[in-house]
Design an enzyme around this catalytic site. Structure first.
Site, mmCIF file in Angstrom:
data_model
loop_
_atom_site.group_PDB
_atom_site.id
_atom_site.type_symbol
_atom_site.label_atom_id
_atom_site.label_comp_id
_atom_site.label_asym_id
_atom_site.label_seq_id
_atom_site.Cartn_x
_atom_site.Cartn_y
_atom_site.Cartn_z
ATOM 1 N N HIS B 63 0.838 -1.207 0.000
ATOM 2 C CA HIS B 63 0.000 0.000 0.000
ATOM 3 C C HIS B 63 0.870 1.253 0.000
ATOM 4 O O HIS B 63 0.675 2.172 0.791
ATOM 5 C CB HIS B 63 -0.957 -0.012 1.194
ATOM 6 C CG HIS B 63 -2.021 -1.065 1.056
ATOM 7 N ND1 HIS B 63 -3.249 -0.812 0.521
ATOM 8 C CD2 HIS B 63 -2.010 -2.391 1.350
ATOM 9 C CE1 HIS B 63 -3.969 -1.938 0.499
ATOM 10 N NE2 HIS B 63 -3.239 -2.913 0.994
ATOM 11 N N TYR B 334 3.760 -5.221 9.325
ATOM 12 C CA TYR B 334 3.683 -3.757 9.244
ATOM 13 C C TYR B 334 4.840 -3.142 10.033
ATOM 14 O O TYR B 334 5.431 -2.146 9.618
ATOM 15 C CB TYR B 334 2.362 -3.237 9.814
ATOM 16 C CG TYR B 334 1.106 -3.560 9.031
ATOM 17 C CD1 TYR B 334 1.088 -4.552 8.060
ATOM 18 C CD2 TYR B 334 -0.076 -2.886 9.271
ATOM 19 C CE1 TYR B 334 -0.066 -4.853 7.361
ATOM 20 C CE2 TYR B 334 -1.241 -3.174 8.571
ATOM 21 C CZ TYR B 334 -1.241 -4.160 7.627
ATOM 22 O OH TYR B 334 -2.385 -4.450 6.951
#
Lengths: 185, 359
Positions: B63, B334
């Site tokens: 992303h 992440y």
């Protein structure tokens, strides 16, 4: 005044309590970054409250160290070993403080809440900075592995004193018997 | 005390070595050095970099292309029976910042792709608490576990010439992963929102809510738009301008606030909470707990969302993760991506990935 031949009782108690906590902490930290399984969040949950506990106990320990006399190293110990012993203890003390503080600072710089447990958040000690977070997290990891090596060396030296030289250095920290017991021996 | 060296040193030296060696070995095992196949946040990110074939230094590994938004969340109090989180208290007004993004590791990729449209949110609660979410426009995910996610990244690496995954490796993965086949079929047929502003964004994973009386309930949630839905024409995606969706949202945001309703879906008896690739059946309750109003939008370079990790396990009191293994994987990956890009520092440079990878 005759120098003591072992550490003061509070110093001994704090030493062994911290030994357990720090070793557990280093295993938690190394394990945490090695996995993406359920163990990752589980270990992370322990990492922060344990780190803060170590920081608090380290302050207490420094206070005890500064207010009590430590037994001297054996006079017969070669000079190099004395220097290494002194130096490594300074590093051990420095890391006890530095690791939790860097961890706290690094989460602060990350802009991540420093959560001890649900609902309890420590205030940030640095302002949000991505660059600083990058460096601090790298240093935190590096010093963690360094800390583990230092502790291995510390334990190796202790065993060398206790098992091979048998010069009373290990006993000065590891003996919890009464004075009369030791006098008889 | 005079030194009193032990006469038989060798066995004692050996004992010392054995103790140190045992501790070092245990540490090495815990740290994963003895198990190179162990899936970690770092290994997942490695697999994503391998899939991209390129690393965009300083950018999110997934992303990468995004824009920053901010606004507020107004609670209507209906969520307070489910969770004691401060976000759901009646009348609570909570500042929110966030980020719209498109899937993929390339921050300059074109918008006309049939990929995840994502919304990440950061709710800033009193007392330093935060609730971070990373939501996608699909109610289901492509795999069920971090291990499968990593394997999928490797199996689906596009060939440098054909731009398509190796058909043999891909077929082998799909043969043993019916949930991925289902997801791909869903992705092919489901309409793709024509704007970030009119998409529904789903929690993907199940979570657990705990209320004031200590009752815990498994839930999923979704943000449902007030803007009317319309879909992109999938046949002409490659004719969309590169930044079509980003420009469209910035234009929409300049016309006035954009709103979504946060709808909580409590699990029914028998719903699997440990599998994000499976949709819950019909017949669920829906509880509208408040309104998200996004008032500002700026490109990522001038916003404050770039330097934030939207880790879905940063949760306030009253909300916790479920038994879904993907949550731990997302959190770990992440964080690994965050650490890498933070160390690289924000910039716009890409380098090829030369690293080998365990297939």
């Amino acid at each position: 005044m005759i120098p003591p031949d072992r550490y003061a009782l509070p110093a001994r108690v704090l030493h062994w309590a911290m030994a357990m906590m720090i070793l557990a902490m280093l295993f938690v930290g190394a394990g945490m970054v090695s996995t993406a399984s359920w163990a990752y969040p589980a270990l992370l949950t322990w990492h922060r409250p344990l780190g803060v506990t170590i920081l608090v106990v380290a302050m207490l320990r420094l206070l005890v160290r500064l207010t009590h006399r430590a037994p001297p190293l054996p006079a017969a110990l070669p000079r190099l070993q004395t220097v290494v012993a002194r130096g490594s203890h300074y590093f051990l003390y420095a890391l006890m403080f530095a690791m939790p503080l860097i961890g706290w600072a690094m989460l602060s710089a990350a802009g991540t809440p420093v959560q001890l447990w649900p609902g309890t958040i420590l205030p940030p000690i640095l302002s949000h900075s991505l660059r600083l977070f990058g460096w601090l997290s790298w240093v935190h990891g590096l010093l963690g592995y360094g800390f583990f090596l230092l502790i291995l060396g510390h334990l190796g030296a202790a065993l060398f004193h206790g098992l091979i030289r048998r010069d009373g250095v290990l006993r000065s920290m590891a003996s919890f018997g009464t004075r009369s017991d030791r006098a008889r021996k | 005390m005079p030194p009193d060296p032990h006469p038989r040193m060798l066995p004692r030296l050996a004992l010392t070595g054995a103790i140190l060696g045992a501790i070092a070995l245990l540490f090495a095992w815990v740290a994963g050095w003895l198990t190179p196949g162990r899936v970690s946040g770092g290994s997942i990110v490695d697999a994503m970099q391998y899939n991209s074939g390129k690393v965009f230094l300083g950018a999110r590994r997934a992303h990468a292309k995004g824009l920053c938004v901010s606004g507020r969340f107004a609670s209507n109090g209906a969520g307070a029976t489910l969770s004691r989180t401060l976000l759901f208290q009646a009348g609570a007004m909570t500042p929110v910042s966030g980020r719209f993004s498109l899937a993929g590791g390339n921050p300059d990729a074109p918008d006309g792709r049939n990929v995840f449209h994502a919304l990440a949110l950061r709710f800033v609660l009193p007392g330093g608490e935060e609730w971070r979410m990373a939501l996608d426009h699909t109610p289901i995910f492509i795999v069920s576990t971090p291990t499968d996610f990593q394997a999928f990244q490797i199996a689906s690496k596009p060939d440098s010439v054909t731009k398509m995954p190796d058909p043999v490796r891909m077929a082998a993965f799909l043969a043993s992963h019916p949930e991925t086949r289902r997801f791909m079929a869903y992705m092919k047929s489901a309409p793709l929102p024509s704007s970030f502003a009119n998409g529904t964004y789903y929690s993907i994973n199940a979570f657990r809510f705990t209320n004031n009386t200590g009752e815990t309930h498994a839930v999923r949630w979704q943000f449902e738009p007030e803007d009317n839905f319309s879909a992109l024409d999938k046949a002409s995606l490659d004719r969309l301008p590169t930044d079509a969706l980003f420009d469209k949202y910035l234009a929409r945001a300049s016309q006035g606030p954009v709103r979504w309703h946060l709808v909580i879906i409590p699990s029914n008896h028998g719903d699997a909470t440990n599998n994000a690739a499976v949709q819950w059946g019909p017949g669920h309750g829906r509880i509208d707990v408040g309104t998200l109003t996004l008032t500002h939008a700026v490109p990522e370079v001038s916003g404050d969302c770039r330097d934030v990790v939207f880790d879905p396990l940063i949760l306030p009191d009253g909300v916790s993760g479920s038994d879904d293994p993907l949550l731990a994987g997302r959190s770990a990956a992440y964080s690994a991506s965050f650490r890498r890009r933070a160390k690289e520092g924000p910039r716009r440079v890409s380098v090829p990935v030369n690293q080998g990878i365990a297939k």
